[in-house]
Design a protein around this motif. Structure first.
Motif, PDB file in Angstrom:
ATOM      1  N   VAL A 227      44.068 -22.884  60.238  1.00  9.21           N
ATOM      2  CA  VAL A 227      44.608 -23.816  59.004  1.00  9.21           C
ATOM      3  C   VAL A 227      46.237 -24.169  58.533  1.00  9.21           C
ATOM      4  O   VAL A 227      46.392 -24.528  57.750  1.00  9.21           O
ATOM      5  N   ARG A 228      46.887 -23.482  59.670  1.00  5.41           N
ATOM      6  CA  ARG A 228      48.192 -23.255  59.482  1.00  5.41           C
ATOM      7  C   ARG A 228      48.856 -24.753  59.224  1.00  5.41           C
ATOM      8  O   ARG A 228      49.736 -24.981  57.926  1.00  5.41           O
ATOM      9  N   ASN A 229      48.476 -25.818  59.634  1.00  9.82           N
ATOM     10  CA  ASN A 229      48.957 -26.943  59.499  1.00  9.82           C
ATOM     11  C   ASN A 229      48.256 -27.998  58.558  1.00  9.82           C
ATOM     12  O   ASN A 229      48.734 -29.234  58.329  1.00  9.82           O
ATOM     13  N   ALA A 230      47.132 -27.488  58.013  1.00  6.04           N
ATOM     14  CA  ALA A 230      46.506 -28.418  57.262  1.00  6.04           C
ATOM     15  C   ALA A 230      46.950 -28.925  56.056  1.00  6.04           C
ATOM     16  O   ALA A 230      47.034 -30.210  55.755  1.00  6.04           O
ATOM     17  N   PRO A 231      47.775 -28.136  55.190  1.00  7.41           N
ATOM     18  CA  PRO A 231      48.208 -28.788  53.938  1.00  7.41           C
ATOM     19  C   PRO A 231      49.298 -29.745  54.177  1.00  7.41           C
ATOM     20  O   PRO A 231      49.439 -30.731  53.595  1.00  7.41           O
ATOM     21  N   ALA A 232      50.195 -29.402  55.062  1.00 12.04           N
ATOM     22  CA  ALA A 232      51.199 -30.323  55.645  1.00 12.04           C
ATOM     23  C   ALA A 232      50.845 -31.591  56.189  1.00 12.04           C
ATOM     24  O   ALA A 232      51.301 -32.731  55.714  1.00 12.04           O
ATOM     25  N   LEU A 233      49.696 -31.524  57.108  1.00 10.18           N
ATOM     26  CA  LEU A 233      49.151 -32.872  57.421  1.00 10.18           C
ATOM     27  C   LEU A 233      48.391 -33.579  56.402  1.00 10.18           C
ATOM     28  O   LEU A 233      48.757 -34.776  56.405  1.00 10.18           O
ATOM     29  N   ALA A 234      47.786 -32.754  55.743  1.00  9.07           N
ATOM     30  CA  ALA A 234      46.966 -33.473  54.428  1.00  9.07           C
ATOM     31  C   ALA A 234      48.066 -34.413  53.595  1.00  9.07           C
ATOM     32  O   ALA A 234      47.773 -35.645  53.175  1.00  9.07           O
ATOM     33  N   ALA A 235      49.215 -33.587  53.296  1.00  8.40           N
ATOM     34  CA  ALA A 235      50.166 -34.363  52.636  1.00  8.40           C
ATOM     35  C   ALA A 235      50.912 -35.510  53.204  1.00  8.40           C
ATOM     36  O   ALA A 235      51.092 -36.655  52.725  1.00  8.40           O
ATOM     37  N   GLN A 236      51.220 -35.380  54.504  1.00  6.98           N
ATOM     38  CA  GLN A 236      52.032 -36.275  55.083  1.00  6.98           C
ATOM     39  C   GLN A 236      51.032 -37.505  55.345  1.00  6.98           C
ATOM     40  O   GLN A 236      51.597 -38.814  55.375  1.00  6.98           O
TER      41      GLN A 236
ATOM     42  N   ARG B 250      32.552 -20.643  51.442  1.00  9.90           N
ATOM     43  CA  ARG B 250      32.613 -19.207  51.546  1.00  9.90           C
ATOM     44  C   ARG B 250      33.977 -18.727  52.208  1.00  9.90           C
ATOM     45  O   ARG B 250      34.282 -17.456  52.024  1.00  9.90           O
ATOM     46  N   ASP B 251      34.889 -19.613  52.431  1.00  7.92           N
ATOM     47  CA  ASP B 251      36.227 -19.059  53.008  1.00  7.92           C
ATOM     48  C   ASP B 251      37.207 -19.477  52.204  1.00  7.92           C
ATOM     49  O   ASP B 251      38.514 -19.401  52.466  1.00  7.92           O
ATOM     50  N   LEU B 252      36.946 -19.931  50.868  1.00 10.29           N
ATOM     51  CA  LEU B 252      37.778 -20.283  49.876  1.00 10.29           C
ATOM     52  C   LEU B 252      38.888 -19.020  49.728  1.00 10.29           C
ATOM     53  O   LEU B 252      40.124 -19.625  49.476  1.00 10.29           O
ATOM     54  N   GLU B 253      38.626 -17.802  49.775  1.00  7.57           N
ATOM     55  CA  GLU B 253      39.504 -16.848  49.522  1.00  7.57           C
ATOM     56  C   GLU B 253      40.566 -16.812  50.566  1.00  7.57           C
ATOM     57  O   GLU B 253      41.569 -16.333  50.417  1.00  7.57           O
ATOM     58  N   HIS B 254      40.113 -17.309  51.854  1.00  7.34           N
ATOM     59  CA  HIS B 254      41.196 -17.430  52.967  1.00  7.34           C
ATOM     60  C   HIS B 254      42.221 -18.500  52.629  1.00  7.34           C
ATOM     61  O   HIS B 254      43.305 -18.478  52.798  1.00  7.34           O
ATOM     62  N   TYR B 255      41.552 -19.852  52.251  1.00  8.68           N
ATOM     63  CA  TYR B 255      42.766 -20.802  51.959  1.00  8.68           C
ATOM     64  C   TYR B 255      43.612 -20.392  50.854  1.00  8.68           C
ATOM     65  O   TYR B 255      44.662 -20.866  50.589  1.00  8.68           O
ATOM     66  N   GLU B 256      43.352 -19.636  49.824  1.00  8.21           N
ATOM     67  CA  GLU B 256      43.903 -19.261  48.734  1.00  8.21           C
ATOM     68  C   GLU B 256      44.765 -17.892  48.888  1.00  8.21           C
ATOM     69  O   GLU B 256      45.293 -17.435  47.972  1.00  8.21           O
TER      70      GLU B 256
ATOM     71  N   ARG C  56      50.977 -14.958  57.181  1.00  6.24           N
ATOM     72  CA  ARG C  56      50.907 -15.771  55.952  1.00  6.24           C
ATOM     73  C   ARG C  56      52.429 -15.643  55.134  1.00  6.24           C
ATOM     74  O   ARG C  56      52.875 -16.716  54.577  1.00  6.24           O
ATOM     75  N   ARG C  57      52.716 -14.425  54.971  1.00  2.00           N
ATOM     76  CA  ARG C  57      54.027 -14.254  54.193  1.00  2.00           C
ATOM     77  C   ARG C  57      55.168 -14.583  55.019  1.00  2.00           C
ATOM     78  O   ARG C  57      56.331 -15.109  54.676  1.00  2.00           O
ATOM     79  N   LEU C  58      55.261 -14.255  56.444  1.00  5.22           N
ATOM     80  CA  LEU C  58      56.352 -14.693  57.461  1.00  5.22           C
ATOM     81  C   LEU C  58      56.536 -16.079  57.475  1.00  5.22           C
ATOM     82  O   LEU C  58      57.563 -16.789  57.590  1.00  5.22           O
ATOM     83  N   LEU C  59      55.242 -16.939  57.345  1.00  3.64           N
ATOM     84  CA  LEU C  59      55.474 -18.350  57.580  1.00  3.64           C
ATOM     85  C   LEU C  59      55.336 -18.959  56.201  1.00  3.64           C
ATOM     86  O   LEU C  59      55.586 -20.433  56.257  1.00  3.64           O
TER      87      LEU C  59
ATOM     88  N   GLN D 249      52.899 -19.640  54.285  1.00  2.09           N
ATOM     89  CA  GLN D 249      51.859 -20.418  54.185  1.00  2.09           C
ATOM     90  C   GLN D 249      51.358 -20.580  52.819  1.00  2.09           C
ATOM     91  O   GLN D 249      51.075 -19.896  51.737  1.00  2.09           O
ATOM     92  N   PRO D 250      51.266 -22.043  52.378  1.00  2.00           N
ATOM     93  CA  PRO D 250      50.853 -22.387  51.000  1.00  2.00           C
ATOM     94  C   PRO D 250      49.401 -22.336  50.709  1.00  2.00           C
ATOM     95  O   PRO D 250      48.646 -22.387  51.711  1.00  2.00           O
ATOM     96  N   ALA D 251      49.163 -21.675  49.750  1.00  5.25           N
ATOM     97  CA  ALA D 251      47.750 -21.695  49.320  1.00  5.25           C
ATOM     98  C   ALA D 251      47.109 -23.084  49.126  1.00  5.25           C
ATOM     99  O   ALA D 251      48.262 -23.839  48.674  1.00  5.25           O
ATOM    100  N   PHE D 252      46.006 -23.128  49.457  1.00  5.96           N
ATOM    101  CA  PHE D 252      45.354 -24.869  48.965  1.00  5.96           C
ATOM    102  C   PHE D 252      43.892 -24.434  48.682  1.00  5.96           C
ATOM    103  O   PHE D 252      43.316 -23.708  48.979  1.00  5.96           O
TER     104      PHE D 252
END
Length: 225
Positions: free
Chosen positions: A65-74, A84-90, A110-113, A115-118
């Motif tokens: 999921v690393r690139n999902a938020p950025a690609l979706a926005a772009q 059932r994986d909502l807790e992971h995305y968040e 997630r903290r080093l990178l 990673q935005p919650a979405f």
């Protein structure tokens, strides 16, 4: 392999691009370097001018999921993934037992990178049908994460199997117990996948064998479960 399928390979994980008419859809988005690998792959196929309309996630681990938020926005694309994986995305997933090892790695990464919650635009469940690529069905394959799923194309008799199993490095294998939220469930999911009418399988951590060979690997693992 279908001509409207493109595999984007990176050093740690591969993900997939599906062409449906004049639009593209991703299955997972890879890890660090995934966006540049995607650009190069699209240019190489001549698909770089086509819009990315949607992103399907097999599960919520960072290397998918690393690139999902950025690609979706772009690309103004929607995101869909197992509910059932909502807790992971968040960025709030919980692990127990030896699975805490994976939990620590995820927390640090997630903290080093940063990673935005979405929250995906659509939360999927087992049996959902998506009108993409001739029809894709969500197949719950829990264990690696509680919501882990695959996407099944009846038209191509092909399963995008996420991290159900891997075939690189030490050869065909189920993810070790410390990488799974429920290891026993992960082993049972192997058999659930093999109940599908299949001609091929596409895992996300794989050698360069074709889908038909990957299916042979999966069947071999099923005999040992």
């Amino acid at each position: 392999m279908p001509p409207d399928l493109l595999i984007v390979r990176t050093f740690i994980v591969q993900f997939f691009v599906l062409r449906d008419g004049d639009a593209l859809y991703l299955i997972d988005t890879g890890f660090v370097g995934g966006r540049s690998a995607l650009r190069q792959a699209l240019v190489g196929r001549g698909w770089d001018a086509l819009p990315i309309r949607g992103i399907l996630l097999t599960h919520g681990h960072l290397d998918h999921v690393r690139n999902a938020p950025a690609l979706a926005a772009q690309h103004s694309a929607w995101i869909a993934g197992p509910g059932r994986d909502l807790e992971h995305y968040e960025n709030r997933a919980h692990y127990s037992g030896l699975g805490r090892i994976a939990g620590v790695a995820e927390w640090v990464g997630r903290r080093l990178l940063r990673q935005p919650a979405f929250r995906p635009d659509r939360l999927l469940k087992d049996g959902d049908e998506l009108p993409i690529w001739g029809g894709l069905r969500v197949v719950a394959l829990p264990g690696h994460t509680h919501g882990h799923c695959g996407y099944y194309s009846a038209q191509h008799r092909l399963l995008f199997s996420g991290d159900l199993f891997a075939t690189f490095g030490l050869g065909p294998q189920i993810a070790p117990i410390y990488l799974n939220q429920d290891h026993a469930e992960a082993r049972r999911s192997i058999h659930r996948a093999l109940e599908l009418p299949l001609d091929g399988v596409l895992p996300c951590h794989a050698d360069e064998s074709p889908p038909e060979k990957q299916l042979e690997y999966l069947r071999g693992l099923g005999q040992g479960c």
